[in-house]
Write an enzyme that holds these catalytic residues in place. Structure first.
Site, short mmCIF file in Angstrom:
data_model
loop_
_atom_site.label_atom_id
_atom_site.label_comp_id
_atom_site.label_asym_id
_atom_site.label_seq_id
_atom_site.Cartn_x
_atom_site.Cartn_y
_atom_site.Cartn_z
N LYS A 8 -0.44 47.37 -31.11
CA LYS A 8 -0.65 46.05 -30.65
C LYS A 8 0.92 45.55 -30.14
O LYS A 8 0.94 44.78 -29.10
CB LYS A 8 -1.29 44.98 -31.32
N ARG A 67 -7.32 36.91 -36.88
CA ARG A 67 -7.72 38.08 -37.71
C ARG A 67 -8.66 37.83 -38.55
O ARG A 67 -9.31 38.85 -39.27
CB ARG A 67 -6.35 38.31 -38.66
N ARG A 116 6.11 55.14 -38.60
CA ARG A 116 6.59 53.84 -38.05
C ARG A 116 8.14 53.68 -38.22
O ARG A 116 8.38 53.39 -39.50
CB ARG A 116 5.96 52.84 -38.02
N ARG A 172 8.93 49.18 -42.43
CA ARG A 172 8.43 47.91 -43.10
C ARG A 172 7.87 48.40 -44.55
O ARG A 172 7.64 49.29 -44.71
CB ARG A 172 7.25 47.51 -42.12
N ARG A 222 -4.71 47.33 -46.07
CA ARG A 222 -4.85 46.59 -44.72
C ARG A 222 -5.82 46.94 -43.90
O ARG A 222 -6.62 46.24 -43.20
CB ARG A 222 -3.34 46.99 -44.02
#
Ligand code: AMP
Length: 238
Positions: A33, A108, A148, A181, A192
C-alpha cells in the site's frame, strides 16, 4: 493526445485530467500500500495519508498518542478507533487534501469506515471514495514483511529479496543506512494478519458492497500494479 505517445504516456496524460478525490488503498500488511501510494502521489500530486506513518511519527516525537500507540503497535494490534479517527481528522484539515488524498492503512475497522463515510457524507462537495484492494498471498506477504527495509531519510522502501538496494543495507538515493520496522518480524506479522482477518477484511467487503471498488493483483512489478490501480480509479471515477 499525440498518436506518437506510448500507452504509458497516454495513461499519464489521461491521469493528469482525473480529479482523484479520496482514494482508499486496502489490503493486508505488506501488500505494498505504501509503495503504491507513493506512485500515485507522483502521478496525481495528492498527499499520501498513512496512519501507520502518522502513528510512527507520534511515537518518534513521544507525544501522548505516540506513548499509547507504541506498545499496541509493537504487539501488532490496532490502535483504538477514536484515537486514529481524530488523527486522520486533523490531517484532512490540511489544504493539500483539496483535490484528493490517498488513505493508506485507513480505515482498518468497520468503526473507522463508518466514521469516514459519515464525514464524507457531511461534505456534499466531496467526491465519493474509490477503494482499491491489493491482493498478495500469505507466503509472499511474510517474505515481503521480513525482507522490508526503509530509508529513514527519503522513506524509500526496499526489500532484500525482491527489490534490494544496489549496495546492501544502504539507500540508493540517500546513501543512508536502511532500517527495519520494529513490527516487521514474523511473530508480530502473525498478529497483524490475525487483526487484519478479524477487523479489516470486513472493511474490504463493506466497500465492495458500496461499489466504486476494485481488486488488483499485487504480485507483479511495482509499475504494473500502479498501472492497474490508475486504470481502476479512472474507470470508477467516470
Ligand atoms: P502500517 O504501517 O499500516 O502497517 O501500520 C502499523 C501499525 O500501526 C499497525 O499494525 C497498527 O498497530 C497501527 N495502525 C496503523 N493504521 C491503523 C488504523 N487505521 N487503525 C488502527 N491501528 C492502526
Amino acid at each position: 493526445m499525440s498518436s506518437s505517445m506510448t500507452a504509458v504516456e497516454q495513461g499519464r496524460e489521461a491521469s493528469r485530467k482525473t480529479i482523484p478525490g479520496p482514494i482508499l488503498l486496502l489490503g493486508a500488511p505488506g501488500v505494498g500500500k505504501g509503495t503504491q501510494a507513493k506512485e500515485l502521489v507522483k502521478l496525481w500530486g495528492i498527499p499520501q495519508i498513512s496512519t501507520g506513518d502518522l502513528l510512527r511519527g507520534n511515537v518518534a516525537q513521544g507525544t501522548q498518542l505516540g506513548r499509547v500507540a507504541k506498545e499496541i503497535m509493537g504487539r501488532g494490534e490496532l490502535v483504538p478507533d477514536s484515537l486514529v479517527d481524530e488523527m486522520v481528522a486533523v490531517r484532512l484539515q490540511q489544504p493539500d487534501t483539496a483535490d484528493g488524498y490517498i488513505l493508506d492503512g485507513f480505515p482498518r475497522t468497520l468503526g473507522q469506515a463508518g466514521w469516514l463515510d459519515g464525514r464524507l457524507a457531511a461534505q456534499p462537495d466531496s467526491l465519493p471514495v474509490v477503494a482499491v484492494s491489493i491482493q498478495v498471498n500469505y507466503n509472499q506477504l511474510l517474505r515481503r514483511i521480513t525482507g522490508r527495509r526503509n530509508c529513514p531519510v527519503c522513506q524509500t522502501i526496499y526489500n532484500v529479496y525482491v527489490n534490494p538496494p544496489k549496495k546492501d543495507g544502504f539507500c540508493d538515493i540517500e546513501g543512508a543506512a536502511l532500517t527495519q520496522r520494529a513490527d516487521d518480524t514474523e511473530e508480530v506479522f502473525k498478529e497483524r494478519m490475525r487483526a487484519y482477518g478479524a477487523l479489516t477484511a470486513p472493511v474490504v467487503e463493506h466497500y465492495r458492497a458500496l461499489g466504486r471498488f476494485a481488486e488488483v493483483d499485487g504480485d507483479r512489478p511495482i509499475a504494473a500494479i500502479a498501472a492497474g490501480i490508475v486504470a481502476a480509479v479512472e474507470r470508477l471515477r467516470q
